[in-house]
Structure formats: C-alpha cells, structure tokens
Design an enzyme around this catalytic site. Sequence first.
Site, short mmCIF file in Angstrom:
data_model
loop_
_atom_site.label_atom_id
_atom_site.label_comp_id
_atom_site.label_asym_id
_atom_site.label_seq_id
_atom_site.Cartn_x
_atom_site.Cartn_y
_atom_site.Cartn_z
N HIS A 1 0.87 -1.11 0.02
CA HIS A 1 0.09 0.12 0.13
C HIS A 1 0.85 1.18 -0.03
CE1 HIS A 1 0.90 -0.73 4.40
NE2 HIS A 1 0.61 0.77 4.57
N THR B 1 2.56 4.17 -4.36
CA THR B 1 3.50 3.81 -5.43
C THR B 1 4.59 3.24 -5.05
OG1 THR B 1 4.30 6.20 -4.57
CG2 THR B 1 3.03 6.42 -6.64
N ARG B 2 5.28 2.65 -6.19
CA ARG B 2 6.44 2.12 -6.00
C ARG B 2 7.54 2.28 -7.04
NH1 ARG B 2 4.32 1.57 -1.85
NH2 ARG B 2 4.11 -0.26 -0.46
N LYS C 1 6.63 12.40 -2.11
CA LYS C 1 6.48 11.46 -1.04
C LYS C 1 7.86 10.75 -0.97
CE LYS C 1 5.23 6.56 -0.79
NZ LYS C 1 4.68 5.31 -1.93
N HIS D 1 15.23 4.16 3.36
CA HIS D 1 15.43 2.53 3.27
C HIS D 1 16.18 1.85 4.37
CE1 HIS D 1 15.94 -1.18 0.91
NE2 HIS D 1 17.16 -1.18 1.28
N CYS E 1 4.51 1.05 6.50
CA CYS E 1 4.37 -0.20 5.95
C CYS E 1 5.44 -1.12 6.50
CB CYS E 1 4.34 -0.05 4.50
SG CYS E 1 5.88 0.65 3.80
N LYS F 1 8.59 -4.06 -7.76
CA LYS F 1 8.82 -3.66 -9.07
C LYS F 1 9.04 -5.12 -9.70
CE LYS F 1 12.56 -1.39 -8.23
NZ LYS F 1 12.99 -1.85 -6.93
#
Length: 380
Positions: free
Chosen positions: A49, A52-53, A265, A269, A315, A348
């Site tokens: 969710h 976007t990725r 956004k 990482h 997430c 992806k």
Amino acid sequence: MAPISTSYDVIVVGAGSMGMSAGYYLAKQGVRTLLLDAFDPPHTAGSHHGETRLIRHAYAGSLTYTAMALRSDQLWMELEAASGETLLIRSGVLNIGPSEASGLKSKWSRSREHGLPVDYLSAEEIRYRWTGIHLPESYIGLYEQQAGFLLSEACVGAFRKQAIAHGAVVMPHSPVVRIETSASHVTVHTHTGTFTADRAIISLGAWFNLLDGLDTLPIKPVRKAVGWFEADEALFDYTKFPGFTLGWSEGGYYGFPSMNGSGVKIGRHDVGQPWQPGQNFEPFGNYPEDEQDLRQALEQFMPRASGRLLRGAVCKYEMTPDEDFIIDTHPEYDRIWIAGGFSGHGFKFSSVVGEILSELIVKGETKQDISPFALSRFKT
C-alpha cells in the site's frame, strides 16, 4: 452461487503482490488455482500500500536483478493492456549520491552492459535539469529515462481481477492455521475451510513466523515510515520531476514526485523499528524520526519540497540478512515453493516473480536465474 471447490492444482497462501501475480500467471495457463489471504487484497496490512513504488532497471550487484527488472517491465505493460488500466508512470528515476559511491558505479556499469538509456550527470547538470534539487559539487546522478513508478495498489487489484477472469478463486479473510504435506498433495487448513492441492506457494510477507516450519526463515519484519510533503508543484509535479533514490552520509532514501497535488513522497530505506506479528503496529508519528528523518533529507537536497506534512503512513519491509530475495522450495517439502524476504525493493519485480513461480510449478524450471535467491546461501 456454486459451492467453492476444496481441491485445486495449486494453492497460493498469501495473495499480496507476489502471490496475486503468481495466481494470475498460473490461472492464465489453465491451472486450477486458489488464492488465500488473511485480509482482502489490495489492503494496508502488508507491503504493497501507499500508492506508488519505483521501477528502475539499472541495479547494483547481481546481473539477475537487471535482467528481472527488464522482464518485469515488459510484463507490467502486458498487464496494462490486458486490464485497460494505467499501472506504470514513466517519470524517469534519478539515482543521486556521492561520486565515489560504489552502488552508483555498479549501476552505471550494469546499465552499459545492458545498453540501458541512462544519463551520467554531474551535480551542475542535475541542478540545471531540475532546479528544485540542491547538490554539493561532489555528487553525481544516474538518470534512467525509461524508469518511473508503479501504482502499487492498482497493480495488485489488476492482478486479482485478471486472475479471477481466468478462473482463479480468491478467498479473502481466510488466515491459514496449518499446512500439511504428504507424498501426493498439500493440505491447507484455514478458519473458513480445508483445501488440498498438488502444489502450494507460500508468500506471506511479514507473516512467515506464524506458520510452523517457516518461523525460522531468516526474514525480519521492519516497520517503515513514509511521508508526503507539500511541494512547489511547478518544480515537483510528476510531469516535470522524476522518482529518485538518494544516498548520503545520513542514510539512504527514495521518493516520488507529486501526483495531482499529493506532495512529494519520501521514505528512508536503511532504518526502521523491528516488528513481529501480534505486536502493536504503531501509526505514523509515534516516533519523532518518522517525520524528522524524511524532512531532514528534503531540507538538505530539495528544500522547496519540504513544506508541511500532508500525510504519513507506515508499511512493512521483510528483510533478509543480505537484502536478496528468497525464492526456493520449502526446506523439507518439495511440493511447496516459498517466495519472501523482498527487503523493501521487491514490488517492481512482482510481475516477473509471479511468472517465475508459475514456470516452476508448470514446467519445473524458469527462464530467469534464481540461484542468488536459494535458501542454501544462509547455511554458512
């Protein structure tokens, strides 16, 4: 309505991005497929969710990733055509970091080996192309012209619709409590019924440790925060500004241009809070760094995108020790395939991972090199 069958060729346990993709490619080949999920995909309890990725093709490390990224891109285009939906926005992706960064050097090398359209840019060239970016002279960028971002929830939804259209059965709100295997079949017990199949695929994201026999996999769930920040739309709208990755001394970041006023956004990482199923999953803002880390990066490199926080979300990453995936048979049962540990960079690839799993089930082999994803690499 006809009763749901209890016998299938393949049962997919966990119908998120990877599982739903596998279900689609199996059903497309006429395989009788059941997809089980504890929630109702697409949903907010997993890792897909947040709208976007990124999808990019020039990968550091193993050549496998670049080959898979290119195949995945092709499959996303095919899914777009089949579904009639827009799933991939080719905004380009700009990878930014210090000129000495080994990851950027490896990405540049991989892009040249594969003949990818990638521009090697100095800090001055980056500032000229995108005036909203502020960079030290020692930084460089790799601009992937054909890269961009996927609309992640729309992608999972498209896989679901297409899987059902090809005859797959999707059962949401059906958490699995036990899996048994025999010489001839796999039996999956859920709160809503018991089902059997010749083979099974298990892709549980952050939830592997809830099943006996899989709770020792080297997969660690991590809570991650992302935020959308008010930005100068003239500079950061997706028609003018690319997706990006950013490495600097304070951490590794990734982000997306503003879409229809959504704001820029950004996520980080390389950090996060360890989490386990059953624990409270704390909302955005419970930790000061949820916003502070993200704002710090924007203020440093994109100050005109560091306006007020428009919204935040959390997430899950599912990390392996080396951040490479796991795609392999179960350690004890060769009727079960496992797909997990996608470590925050897997979405992806979900189209090609689904294809890989379907090939392994139907043909016993895959065109892709999945040797880097074997469980045996953790034995040492």
